[in-house]
Design an enzyme around this catalytic site. Structure first.
Site, PDB file in Angstrom:
ATOM      1  N   ASP A  50       0.813  -1.222   0.000  1.00  0.00           N
ATOM      2  CA  ASP A  50       0.000   0.000   0.000  1.00  0.00           C
ATOM      3  C   ASP A  50       0.844   1.268   0.000  1.00  0.00           C
ATOM      4  O   ASP A  50       0.400   2.324   0.440  1.00  0.00           O
ATOM      5  CB  ASP A  50      -0.968   0.023   1.196  1.00  0.00           C
ATOM      6  CG  ASP A  50      -1.939  -1.150   1.173  1.00  0.00           C
ATOM      7  OD1 ASP A  50      -2.354  -1.540   0.065  1.00  0.00           O
ATOM      8  OD2 ASP A  50      -2.271  -1.664   2.260  1.00  0.00           O
ATOM      9  N   ARG A  51       2.071   1.142  -0.506  1.00  0.00           N
ATOM     10  CA  ARG A  51       2.986   2.279  -0.614  1.00  0.00           C
ATOM     11  C   ARG A  51       3.354   2.896   0.748  1.00  0.00           C
ATOM     12  O   ARG A  51       3.807   4.038   0.819  1.00  0.00           O
ATOM     13  CB  ARG A  51       2.403   3.367  -1.526  1.00  0.00           C
ATOM     14  CG  ARG A  51       2.182   2.921  -2.988  1.00  0.00           C
ATOM     15  CD  ARG A  51       3.438   2.277  -3.550  1.00  0.00           C
ATOM     16  NE  ARG A  51       3.390   2.043  -4.970  1.00  0.00           N
ATOM     17  CZ  ARG A  51       3.292   0.835  -5.551  1.00  0.00           C
ATOM     18  NH1 ARG A  51       3.172  -0.241  -4.792  1.00  0.00           N
ATOM     19  NH2 ARG A  51       3.301   0.709  -6.852  1.00  0.00           N
ATOM     20  N   MET A  52       3.197   2.129   1.813  1.00  0.00           N
ATOM     21  CA  MET A  52       3.614   2.588   3.136  1.00  0.00           C
ATOM     22  C   MET A  52       5.035   2.080   3.393  1.00  0.00           C
ATOM     23  O   MET A  52       5.299   1.262   4.278  1.00  0.00           O
ATOM     24  CB  MET A  52       2.636   2.095   4.204  1.00  0.00           C
ATOM     25  CG  MET A  52       1.259   2.706   4.085  1.00  0.00           C
ATOM     26  SD  MET A  52       1.269   4.500   4.323  1.00  0.00           S
ATOM     27  CE  MET A  52       1.572   4.592   6.098  1.00  0.00           C
TER      28      MET A  52
END
Length: 236
Positions: free
Chosen positions: A214-216
């Site tokens: 989730d692009r975290m």
């Protein structure tokens, strides 16, 4: 006027299509879910150099091609940037080292600004490492030590190529190489050219980036403060 038909809209949306070739790249839809690992402060090595060495070893064991390749970014005296891939040929607590022609475009940039950044892009492992800082020339002795390990063909090429200069065509380069081959023969030692040597990036910051779902992403940065290093987490 832009084409507002479906084909024109596809190009506008990033589908770099060529009507004649039939090739289309759907850029907006190209993505990978990064789920190969994580990076937490407790697992970092004691120093940035140790951590970089560890990730280099892991990239090599994983079969990443040219695991020591890094994208070197420089800027000229007017601030115009350039980037290119080079090979890291030295790593210790003092910095990362690469070798090149001192009359090349990159060397002109480094002489003008004395700063550079480099990125190790290990896409297959969903990892990157960014190094940024002042540059200094490596010593003649260190250059000689590395030069003696280079293949003879690479040594001859360093003598033959006027790196970054305009040449008339490939035959010009081939003739220059043939001339150098005649000059040094088959068995003579090839000395280090006076215009060739190493640059060391002495890091001010070194960031370790691990892709996450989730692009975290995990981003941990070593930053030099006076004579000590601190570790900081950056938001993705």
């Amino acid at each position: 006027m832009p084409d507002t038909s479906s084909g024109g809209q596809a190009v506008a949306n990033g589908e770099a299509g060529d009507a004649e070739s039939g090739i289309a790249v759907e850029l907006p839809g190209m993505r990978v879910s990064y789920e190969r690992g994580s990076l937490v402060e407790e697992e970092l090595a004691a120093t940035w150099a140790d951590q970089l060495r560890l990730w280099l070893e892991e990239a090599t064991k994983a079969g990443v091609p040219d695991a020591n390749a890094m994208v070197l970014a420089t800027a000229d005296a007017d601030g115009r940037p350039s980037s290119r891939s080079v090979l890291c040929k030295g790593l210790d607590e003092h910095g990362v080292v690469f070798y090149t022609n001192y009359t090349s475009a990159k060397s002109h940039d480094l002489l003008a600004t004395r700063f550079a950044s480099a990125t190790f892009p290990w896409y297959a492992l969903h990892r990157q490492v960014h190094v940024r800082g002042e540059v200094v020339r490596v010593s003649a002795a260190e250059t000689k030590e590395y030069w003696d390990q280079r293949p003879r063909g690479s040594q001859l090429g360093a003598w033959a190529s006027p790196q970054s200069r305009i040449v008339e065509g490939r035959p010009t380069l081939d003739k220059a190489l043939a001339k150098v081959q005649r000059q040094f023969g088959e068995n003579d030692d090839v000395p280090v050219p006076p215009h060739w040597g190493g640059w060391r990036i002495r890091p001010e910051v070194v960031e370790f980036w691990q892709g996450r779902r989730d692009r975290m992403h995990d981003r941990l940065r070593f930053r030099r403060v006076d004579e000590r290093w601190i570790v900081e987490r950056l938001a993705p």
